[in-house]
Write an enzyme that holds these catalytic residues in place. Structure first.
Site: not given
Ligand code: NDP
Length: 478
Positions: A9, A14, A33, A74, A76, A102, A128, A130, A182, A185-186, A189-190
């Site tokens: 991811g 990621g 992916r 990826v 959630a 998450n 946590s 961001g 976690k 925690h959120n 945070e709310y």
């Molecule tokens: P996103 O939640 O926007 O997810 C995008 C990623 O997921 C891409 O790598 C995408 O691949 C992949 N993806 C989506 N659907 C699929 C699928 N069906 N099969 C395989 N891969 C898939 O990314 P974030 O980086 O924002 O968040 C990642 C995780 O971290 C989430 O669970 C989020 O809730 C959690 N999180 C996020 C925070 C934040 O501040 N953003 C803070 C703490 C946790 P592709 O590029 O191929 O589409």
């Protein structure tokens, strides 16, 4: 030499986590992916450390030393399940799959059970902080088998935030424990953000300019309220909108979004039967803010005070708001930690609540000076609830006159303070020698023969309300 950790991811979380790992000397396999995303990350940041990009998942898995440590970051839900399913045929016994997204803890429990049955370790790790936290040091809450933590813990601890030299990462408990913590925690945070919002509305009701509000929050951040959220509140309030020349916050649509973790926290609390009214009010406050039709209809029909507060001693009232904010915050943390304790009982998790407070001191969104006090109070002795901790109870006793004054003035002035008043109600309910539940029991017995217990005798009783009015010892069938 093979990679010692892999990240799947390459979206914002990621890729930042992978960069954090590489910067800390790890050999990091990366996969997404959509390969273009991996390529873009490597093109921009490949020089920061030892990355092993792979276009195919099989190559990614093959590039890892065993037991493999694979962190999934990826989307959630379905994204996580799809990723796990595509990984399964490629794994070997003892490999460790980490979900850093998450996830809802019940999903984590389900996935952990499935992977354990196949001979793999599954770790649900709450992360946590961001996107900046992911890169510079998040707070990490891993749940799963204790054995998996031996192989994984040192890596996660190396990239987590540090406070007093100690990592903001610790083993939480089995299966869904990490994601549960976690989630709470959120939820906290709310509540934190709702309280800050109420304080902002009160400062506005007093007639402070946004500059003065920003200064007030900055000053508060020097004392007991010292926290990340108070710090950034000051910055957001100070921000001037280039288009209008006025405060940015006044041109932002007042409809709060949410992604679900606050709702989950309240849903789980409802199921566990543990009171989290501060968090629930925070979720509902976002809900009403995002209900334009309801608000439009009510604005046209309802009348009341204009939402201004006039006090003789403004400086004194400002300090009372500070105290109300602190006291409410303490109650929200207490409710969240109570929920964790209740869940630990329910799901068989051996969670050390003091350790949870410890790893929330840095990296995460709710990091706050208060957490050091919470950590040390839990370290000092067994607590049923944070509210009974000596320094906390004393602090609340000191703050309560101010707290009551603020809630009363807000109610009089028509300034909604559901968070402050919910917290105060919890404080008064929790310390009350008798609650109105006695009358509730009487009513339930009247209309539904639900029976009641007496304070002075063993047994279960019922009144023949509709016949002779006599109290009878109830049988089991009632
Ligand atoms: P996103 O939640 O926007 O997810 C995008 C990623 O997921 C891409 O790598 C995408 O691949 C992949 N993806 C989506 N659907 C699929 C699928 N069906 N099969 C395989 N891969 C898939 O990314 P974030 O980086 O924002 O968040 C990642 C995780 O971290 C989430 O669970 C989020 O809730 C959690 N999180 C996020 C925070 C934040 O501040 N953003 C803070 C703490 C946790 P592709 O590029 O191929 O589409």
């Amino acid at each position: 030499q093979l990679a010692n950790v892999g990240v799947i991811g390459m979206a914002v979380m990621g890729s930042n986590l992978a960069r954090n790992l590489a910067r800390n000397g790890h050999r990091v396999a990366v996969y997404n992916r959509t390969t273009a995303k991996t390529d873009a990350v490597i093109a921009e940041h490949g020089h920061e450390g030892d990355f092993r990009p792979a276009a195919e998942l099989a190559d990614f898995v093959a590039s890892l030393e065993r037991p493999r440590r694979i962190i999934i970051m990826v989307k959630a839900g379905a994204g996580t399940d799809a990723t796990i399913d595509s990984l399964l045929p490629l794994l070997d016994e003892g490999d460790i799959v980490v979900d850093g997204g998450n996830a809802f803890f019940e999903d984590t429990r389900r996935r952990e059970e499935k992977l354990r049955g196949l001979g793999f370790h599954f770790v649900g790790a709450g992360i946590s902080g961001g996107e900046v936290g992911a890169l510079e040091g998040p707070s990490i809450m891993p749940g799963g088998s204790a054995e998996s933590y031996e192989a994984l813990g040192p890596i996660l601890e190396s990239i987590s935030a540090k406070v007093d030299g100690e990592p903001c990462c610790t083993y939480i408990g089995t299966d869904g424990a990490g994601h549960f913590v976690k989630m709470v925690h959120n939820g906290i945070e709310y509540a934190d953000m709702q309280f800050i919002g109420e304080a902002y509305e009160l400062l506005k009701a007093l007639g402070l300019s946004h500059e003065e509000m920003a200064d007030t929050f900055a000053a508060w951040n020097e004392g007991d309220l010292d926290s990340y959220l108070i710090e950034i509140t000051s910055e957001v309030l100070r921000k001037v909108d280039p288009a209008t020349g006025g405060p940015l916050v006044e041109v932002i649509v007042d409809a709060a979004g949410m992604k679900g973790t606050g709702t989950w926290t309240v849903q789980s609390a409802l199921e566990l039967g543990t009171p989290v009214n501060t968090i629930a009010e925070s979720v509902f406050a976002r809900a009403i803010s995002s209900s334009p039709e309801l608000r439009r209809a009510a604005q046209a029909a309802l009348h009341g005070p204009a939402g201004t507060i006039g006090v003789e001693d403004r400086a004194r009232f400002l300090d009372q708001i500070r105290q109300a904010l602190w006291a409410s915050k303490v109650v929200a943390y207490a409710q969240g930690l109570d929920e964790i304790r209740m869940a630990a009982d329910e799901y068989g998790w051996d969670i050390n609540v003091g350790e949870v407070a410890k790893i929330w001191r840095g990296g995460c969104i709710i990091r706050a000076k208060l957490l050091e006090r919470i950590r040390s109070e839990y370290a000092a002795g067994q607590l049923t609830t944070l509210l009974e901790a000596p320094s906390v109870a004393a602090g609340l006793a000191d703050a309560q006159d101010a707290w009551r004054t603020v809630v009363a003035e807000a109610v009089r002035g028509g300034v909604p303070v559901p968070g402050f008043s919910a917290a105060l109600a919890h404080y008064d309910q929790a310390r009350a020698p008798r609650l109105n539940a006695a009358l509730t029991q009487g009513l339930r017995d009247y209309f539904g023969a639900h029976t009641y217990r007496r304070v002075d005798r063993e047994g279960t009783f019922h009144v023949n309300w509709s016949t002779d009015g006599a109290e009878v010892e109830a049988t089991d069938s009632h």
